[in-house]
Design an enzyme around this catalytic site. Structure first.
Site, short mmCIF file in Angstrom:
data_model
loop_
_atom_site.label_atom_id
_atom_site.label_comp_id
_atom_site.label_asym_id
_atom_site.label_seq_id
_atom_site.Cartn_x
_atom_site.Cartn_y
_atom_site.Cartn_z
N HIS A 63 0.83 -1.22 0.00
CA HIS A 63 0.00 0.00 0.00
C HIS A 63 0.85 1.26 0.00
CE1 HIS A 63 0.38 0.79 4.39
NE2 HIS A 63 0.38 -0.51 4.51
N ASP B 225 -0.20 4.35 1.05
CA ASP B 225 -0.47 5.35 2.09
C ASP B 225 0.28 5.05 3.38
OD1 ASP B 225 -2.21 3.06 2.29
OD2 ASP B 225 -3.37 4.13 3.80
N ASP C 255 6.48 0.70 6.61
CA ASP C 255 5.06 0.40 6.42
C ASP C 255 4.44 1.46 5.52
OD1 ASP C 255 2.45 -0.42 6.61
OD2 ASP C 255 2.21 0.11 8.70
N GLU D 45 -4.99 1.71 2.86
CA GLU D 45 -4.93 0.53 3.74
C GLU D 45 -5.02 0.95 5.20
OE1 GLU D 45 -3.38 -2.53 6.37
OE2 GLU D 45 -2.51 -0.56 6.06
#
Ligand SMILES: [Zn+2]
Length: 515
Positions: A119, A121, A154, A188
């Site tokens: 992802h 974002d 992340d 996400e």
């Protein structure tokens, strides 16, 4: 009396023999594989590109809230500039305005495709904590062997890592036999209700049945599992569900000089205290049990004896794990009161008191089970309602030991020999929840090396990824694609990565089709 003692002695001896046999006959689930030798990554250049992506603040605030579209469009342009072969040779589609779907057409239309998720974002930086970062959160600083900033772990390491791998393979002239799909959602961190949901819907409409799905999730844990010195790659075979529950206690209000026995605040507080006291039941089963089965044979005698004999030590194990938040989260649905609101003035009785309690649901429990549990604990005087919009049931469990799992395991050992591989239960959620039903083979693993002190960096301060660790992740993705999608041409004919890129076929320009 003597006879009774003798019988007891025999029983104990027999029991001890069973424990011992189960302990020493633990068979290892680890596999051997030839290490790869023809895979070198320019880690410095890859780190620069990752840092460039970190500098673009693609933040997800609230589900359904405004999206900073400019940041996402900048990221798309940055990716196109950074990965020219990918953007010349793969088809790129924009879905739900900001999500991306790349298609790398395989030579065998009958081979089920491989679907790799990540992802774009990131979570926001908690206001007030910016100053505690060693390097500003969106600086994308490269220092001390790390790429620093929000999203470095992340999950921009996933997005960029996958694109690095494809770019690398295109440079080798590699052609996949099976089609490779890369799907990068844009929300996400707020449940993926726009990005992943629409990406998955598009694939469903097209009848795509992937051989497997790989998303972020488990990591390579270093020094985190007691008794195992080797790095441990945790492939998440299941993820917990999620539900937040609103609790509201109401009362008459009025002057605080003549209060009732319990105010709204008191009744709400009592309900919260009962919820903390009476937790959902603990179970060592499913992905957690299988995780122990994989880890136990790699442990020294003591912990191996314990984990191999949970049939006997189950109650002791449950009470031991309950004392450690991380272990507790693996064996039960967790309860966390996260928001409380009540009262406006010190001498006014509040009309209502509100709380939100967040539950992470163990596979086997359901949203309905949690609601029933909360209603029972809260009693008739406290209103209880689940926030259905963000509620998710726990995922089904993908098989440990399946051909896909073994493929991941083999790839890990090929690029990082000596790593122990085990399934596990993921505590957080991923975009995979939207892809359910496409394939039973859903695995969650991002091969970055993590120490215990790094755990707080996820969504926290000083998020960073080691440049070595990132290069390892890219090597994993390259080898995974060779293993999973290879065979489009003979591997031995591939030139080494230092050779100039070959363009095996004319390629369409990147296309965009919002949906
Ligand atoms: Zn993530």
């Amino acid at each position: 009396m003597k006879k009774a003692l003798a019988v007891l002695g025999l029983v104990l001896l027999g029991l001890f023999a069973v424990l011992l046999v189960r302990t020493v006959t633990a068979r290892s689930y680890q596999i051997a594989a030839e290490p790869v030798s023809d895979l070198s990554i320019d880690a410095g250049a890859a780190a620069e590109r990752l840092a460039g992506a970190v500098r673009l603040p693609t933040i997800s605030h609230d589900a359904g809230g405004p999206v900073d579209g400019a940041a996402f469009l900048s990221l798309h342009e940055f990716l196109a500039r950074s990965f020219p072969r990918v953007h010349a040779q793969l088809t790129r589609e924009v879905v739900a305005n900001y999500s991306l779907l790349y298609t790398w057409q395989g030579t065998d239309p009958k081979a089920p495709p491989v679907l790799l998720l990540s992802h774009q974002d990131v979570v926001p930086v908690e206001p007030g904590t910016e100053k505690s970062w060693t390097h500003p959160p969106f600086s994308g600083a490269i220092a001390d062997g790390y790429v620093w900033g929000r999203g470095a772990m992340d999950d921009k390491a996933g997005v960029l890592g996958l694109l690095e791998a494809v770019e690398h393979l295109l440079g080798e002239g590699f052609q996949p036999r099976a089609t490779v799909l890369l799907a990068f959602g844009h929300d996400e961190e707020v449940s993926g209700v726009s990005g992943a949901r629409n990406l998955a819907a598009l694939l469903r409409r097209r009848g795509v049945r992937p051989a497997f799905i790989l998303d972020e999730g488990g990591v390579i844990a270093e020094g985190m599992i007691e008794g195992i010195a080797a790095p441990v790659a945790l492939i998440s075979t299941a993820e917990k569900g999620y539900v937040s529950v609103d609790l509201v206690a109401r009362s008459e209000g009025g002057h605080s000089s003549m209060p009732p026995r319990h105010t709204a605040i008191g009744r709400l507080a009592a309900a919260l205290a009962r919820l903390e006291e009476d937790q959902m039941p603990a179970r060592i089963d499913g992905a957690t049990r299988r995780s122990f089965a994989y880890l136990a044979p790699e442990m020294p005698f003591g912990p191996r004896l314990f984990l191999r004999n949970l049939w006997l030590f189950g109650p002791l194990a449950r009470s031991t794990f309950a004392g450690d938040p991380a272990a507790n989260a693996r064996i039960r649905t967790t309860t966390a009161a996260t928001i409380v609101h009540a009262g406006i003035k010190e001498n006014v009785l509040p009309h209502e008191a509100r709380a939100v309690v967040n539950f992470r649901i163990l596979p086997g429990d359901t949203v309905a089970d949690v609601l029933a549990h909360v209603r029972a604990a809260a009693g008739p005087e406290v209103e209880v309602a689940a926030r259905q919009a963000t509620a998710t049931e726990a995922s089904p469990e993908s098989e440990a030991g399946s051909p896909t799992f073994r493929l991941l395991q083999q790839t890990i050992v090929q690029v990082a020999p000596g790593t122990v591989v085990a399934p596990n239960l993921l505590g957080g959620g991923t975009d995979t929840k939207h892809y359910q039903g496409l394939t039973p083979n859903v695995y969650r693993f991002l091969p970055m090396r993590i120490h215990k002190e790094d755990l707080a960096r996820f969504h926290g301060t000083d998020e960073r990824i080691g440049i070595d660790s990132y290069a390892g992740a890219i090597r994993f993705y390259v080898q995974l694609l060779r293993n999973a999608a290879g065979g489009g041409q003979a591997q031995s004919s591939s030139p080494p990565s230092s050779s100039p890129p070959r363009r095996p076929r004319p390629s369409p320009p990147p296309s965009a089709s919002p949906s």
